[in-house]
Scaffold this active site. Structure first.
Site, PDB file in Angstrom:
ATOM      1  N   LYS A 121      54.125   4.361  32.170  1.00  0.00           N
ATOM      2  CA  LYS A 121      53.146   3.459  32.804  1.00  0.00           C
ATOM      3  C   LYS A 121      51.735   4.027  32.769  1.00  0.00           C
ATOM      4  O   LYS A 121      50.781   3.332  32.414  1.00  0.00           O
ATOM      5  CB  LYS A 121      53.546   3.190  34.257  1.00  0.00           C
ATOM      6  CG  LYS A 121      54.824   2.422  34.442  1.00  0.00           C
ATOM      7  CD  LYS A 121      55.078   2.082  35.901  1.00  0.00           C
ATOM      8  CE  LYS A 121      55.389   3.283  36.760  1.00  0.00           C
ATOM      9  NZ  LYS A 121      56.684   3.916  36.461  1.00  0.00           N
ATOM     10  N   THR A 122      51.601   5.287  33.173  1.00  0.00           N
ATOM     11  CA  THR A 122      50.264   5.878  33.262  1.00  0.00           C
ATOM     12  C   THR A 122      49.597   5.937  31.901  1.00  0.00           C
ATOM     13  O   THR A 122      48.419   5.593  31.751  1.00  0.00           O
ATOM     14  CB  THR A 122      50.346   7.286  33.882  1.00  0.00           C
ATOM     15  OG1 THR A 122      50.845   7.182  35.215  1.00  0.00           O
ATOM     16  CG2 THR A 122      48.981   7.953  33.922  1.00  0.00           C
ATOM     17  N   GLU A 165      48.529   0.039  37.012  1.00  0.00           N
ATOM     18  CA  GLU A 165      49.862   0.604  36.916  1.00  0.00           C
ATOM     19  C   GLU A 165      50.708  -0.011  38.031  1.00  0.00           C
ATOM     20  O   GLU A 165      50.333   0.032  39.205  1.00  0.00           O
ATOM     21  CB  GLU A 165      49.781   2.122  37.066  1.00  0.00           C
ATOM     22  CG  GLU A 165      51.082   2.827  36.856  1.00  0.00           C
ATOM     23  CD  GLU A 165      50.911   4.336  36.770  1.00  0.00           C
ATOM     24  OE1 GLU A 165      51.855   5.048  37.157  1.00  0.00           O
ATOM     25  OE2 GLU A 165      49.841   4.786  36.327  1.00  0.00           O
TER      26      GLU A 165
END
Length: 469
Positions: A121-122, A165
């Site tokens: 995600k990051t 995110e």
């Protein structure tokens, strides 16, 4: 105040303001003109960066830190019920707002892209933020890690796109209503909140159901969990599903990923045309993240060619295979990997870039619950390294679980043929690695806890050892 600041957020107080998710929202609100305050257990560069934006940051938690005129108190799922500032908020009748609700409020009125998945995600959120910024679109964004300097995990932009995110760990991503959502993968994790894969699938289905009518879901084609979710939601009215992956049947086909040292060249076929671009981080999984970002941008109406070129501007995010330095021919790299899939992906990426060099890992397990459920798989992943040092479990928000220690990982690693050294004293690790490392070696500090702090100490000890020889 700048437009888009909710009344409830005019004077927010953040408990745990230095955390990755909390600090990003606090920064955006400060940039919009809010009088931001908060507290954290320790001072940090992130706290200092927030002060530079006008925020008041207290160190330690005390009832007196909460101003009586605060319009809300923002908390994450990690904040315990007995926190003195939380108790004081109840006494004063100040509303308590979850971090996810605060983030949803600052996304209101913009075109959100929400990036979800068990891993990646990051990185994917960062890739989108950097690429859209390089195209002059000045997006707002909230990321779970710093791009470069402390406090660079968030930004209030003048554009109409917000990249966020979306955290599935506590189901907080159900609060968002994105125009475009990405699901990178879905695996069993966050064992304190999910008892089975079926619960995870249901949670992701709820997330997809929050996509605005006419919106798009970008989903990995070849990942089992993501593909299961795509199948479940494919009939949702008003939803466009775009798949990406290495299978030719994917809507965005990853035709080829070619390693180029610590970078990768990616060839994709989208809308019947082939586009080739460079990803400035190694590993097939990072190439997939970049293609997910590409597909999401195209869903917002951005040119695929422009976006592919802009994705080449991304040079990494802190703790995601971040080079911390080199000493006496030894490179030290920091990895946030803490789930077996992430560990395997990062070790395979480094192995592909390392050639004949040895890979030494300093691994710190994260959470007792995760170690209890996935300790065996973590140990098997460490077998990909030439040698590993395994620390005690970093507890974060959890209390110890009887019988759950790093020995679960060490035993599994040794059973898989790994060379593993247990180390209970984190302060001794630098000397241990300095005694093991040779010129040409790559050292990975790996885990989601404070193992990241060891990189500079390891480099210093290696320099001293080299000078004394």
């Amino acid at each position: 105040m700048k437009p888009g600041l909710p009344t409830a957020m005019e004077r927010p107080h953040f408990i745990g303001i230095g955390g990755a998710g909390m600090s990003g929202i606090a920064k955006i609100l400060a940039q919009r003109g809010a009088q931001v305050a908060g507290s954290d257990s320790r001072d940090s560069e992130t706290a200092q960066a927030l002060r530079a934006h006008g925020a008041t940051v207290h160190i330690g938690h005390a009832a007196g830190h909460l101003a009586t005129d605060a319009t809300c108190v923002v908390v994450s799922s990690a904040i315990r019920a007995d926190n003195p500032e939380l108790a004081r908020a109840a006494e004063l009748g100040i509303p308590v707002v979850h971090r996810s609700d605060a983030l949803a409020s600052v996304m209101d009125g913009l075109r959100p892209i929400a990036v979800a998945g068990t891993h990646g995600k990051t990185t994917t959120t960062s890739m989108l933020a950097v690429a859209l910024g390089a195209l002059g679109l000045d997006p707002s964004y909230a990321i779970g890690g710093d791009l470069d300097a402390p406090g660079s995990n968030a930004h209030h932009g003048e554009g109409d796109v917000f990249v966020a995110e979306a955290d599935e760990s506590d189901r907080s991503f159900h609060k968002y209503s994105p125009q475009v959502a990405i699901i990178l993968n879905a695996e069993l994790d966050h064992h304190a909140n999910y008892a089975s894969m079926e619960e995870i699938y249901e949670s992701f289905e709820t997330f997809v159901g929050k996509i605005v009518p006419g919106g798009t879901l970008v989903v990995a084609h070849g990942q089992e969990g993501a593909a299961e979710i795509a199948g479940r939601v494919s009939g949702n009215p008003g939803l466009t599903v775009t798949t990406y992956g290495e299978e030719e049947t994917a809507d965005v086909w990853i035709r080829k990923v070619t390693p180029r040292g610590l970078t990768s060249e990616v060839s994709v076929v989208i809308d019947g045309r082939e586009i080739v671009f460079t990803v400035s981080v190694p590993g097939r999984h990072y190439a997939h993240n970049a293609v997910a970002a590409l597909a999401a941008g195209v869903a917002l109406g951005i040119s695929a060619d422009d976006l592919a070129a802009a994705l080449g501007k991304y040079t990494g995010v802190k703790r995601r295979l971040q080079l911390k330095g080199e000493a006496a021919g030894v490179q030290v790299i920091d990895s946030y990997a803490h789930h077996p899939t992430e560990m395997t992906a990062d070790l395979e990426a480094i192995r592909g870039a390392a050639g004949d060099s040895r890979i030494l890992v300093v691994f710190q397990p994260h959470l007792f619950s995760r170690t209890q459920e996935l300790g065996k798989e973590m140990g098997q992943a460490l077998a990909l390294a030439d040698a590993s040092v395994v620390l005690d479990i970093y507890p974060a928000r959890e209390d110890p679980v009887p019988g759950v220690t790093s020995e679960l990982i060490i035993s599994a690693a040794r059973a898989a043929g790994a060379d593993v050294t247990p180390e209970h004293d984190k302060d001794a690790v630098a000397d241990v690695i300095a005694g093991m490392a040779k010129p040409g070696d790559l050292v990975l500090t790996m885990g989601a806890g404070d193992v990241t702090d060891l990189g500079p100490h390891i480099l210093d000890r290696i320099r001293l050892a080299h000078l004394s020889n």
